[in-house]
Design a protein around this motif. Structure first.
Motif: not given
Length: 288
Positions: A217-224, A229-234, A238-243
């Protein structure tokens, strides 16, 4: 002729003063008022805080540079504003109090035609009981001196892990109103990588604690965000990186008290919980 006073010599104040001096003719006066003797490149505090860069690499003294550029520098803090002057001074002014040298403690009326207030935030550690950097096993990377202490603390824990002692590391926000989640996010990933470098990653449990409603979220309701070549929600990234890096997370947490090795917090459901740690870097709330 105009006199422009800039309060603060951080990223915004220093850049403003530098551009003004470059663009204005010499008959215009540029004055910087700041209690700090050095300029620091704050984003690189992350590198200082993991021991990858000494603080001397991210700062330089202001006075010699400003003298060379023709900028008047006063190492002082602004204590009061007087936009309409007073009975003795018709021009608007800032009351500045010197913080060092022969003038330390003395005050001066610094008049201006234009004023740029670039003092930045106050690091409001006292808003969270026990959060002061270097106490209760908690640290900060908000200044280069804080970051130096953070590396000392982290390195001590790393050395203990090399001796076979497991550790819990807690990184994130230290108050319900903290707003600089990005710096903590950078730091937690760099700390995780540093543990791998020292071959002690398997000895550490790393947890992200944040007042965010959801990851990324980073205090700004997330970002793209783009990943190849993949665009995803932050939040997804972040969940993918943390896992992938085996980083646990606690969200919606308003930390309200720190004891020696324990962070107490209230979650969004109103439950009061606690999280133990051996090393913590928690971003404080900011105030004006």
């Amino acid at each position: 002729m105009s006199k422009i006073v800039v309060l603060g010599a951080g990223i915004s104040g220093h850049v403003a003063a530098s551009h003004l001096r470059r663009k204005l003719t010499k008959e215009h006066e540029v004055v910087v008022v700041s209690p700090n003797s050095n300029y620091q490149w704050i984003p690189s505090n992350i590198w200082v805080g993991i021991g990858r860069m000494p603080s001397k690499k991210i700062l330089f003294p202001l006075a010699p540079l400003y003298k060379k550029k023709g900028i008047d520098f006063k190492q002082a803090k602004a204590v009061t504003f007087h936009p309409e002057g007073d009975l003795e001074e018709s021009k608007p002014y800032v009351m500045a109090e010197y913080v060092t040298g022969d003038k330390q403690g003395t005050q001066e009326k610094v008049t201006y035609d234009y004023l740029i207030n670039a003092t930045g935030p106050k690091l409001n550690f006292e808003a969270t009981n026990g959060l002061n950097p270097g106490t209760n096993k908690t640290y900060s990377v908000c200044t280069y001196t804080h970051a130096e202490h953070a590396w000392d603390g982290l390195n001590n824990v790393i050395q203990e892990m090399k001796q076979g002692k497991k550790a819990k590391i807690l990184i994130g926000t230290g108050h319900a109103k903290a707003t600089c989640q990005g710096a903590a996010f950078e730091y937690i990933l760099n700390v995780e990588q540093e543990l791998r470098k020292h071959k002690v990653r398997d000895m550490a449990e790393i947890t992200w604690i944040s007042n965010e409603y959801k990851l990324g979220d980073f205090g700004m309701d997330g970002m793209l965000m783009s990943y190849g070549s993949i665009t995803m929600k932050s939040s997804e990234m972040v969940e993918m990186i943390f896992e992938d890096r085996d980083i646990k997370w606690i969200l919606g947490a308003g930390v309200n008290k720190i004891e020696d090795g324990v962070a107490h917090y209230e979650n969004l459901e109103g439950d009061n919980k606690s999280e133990p740690f051996d090393f913590a870097m928690l971003i404080p709330s900011f105030s004006g």
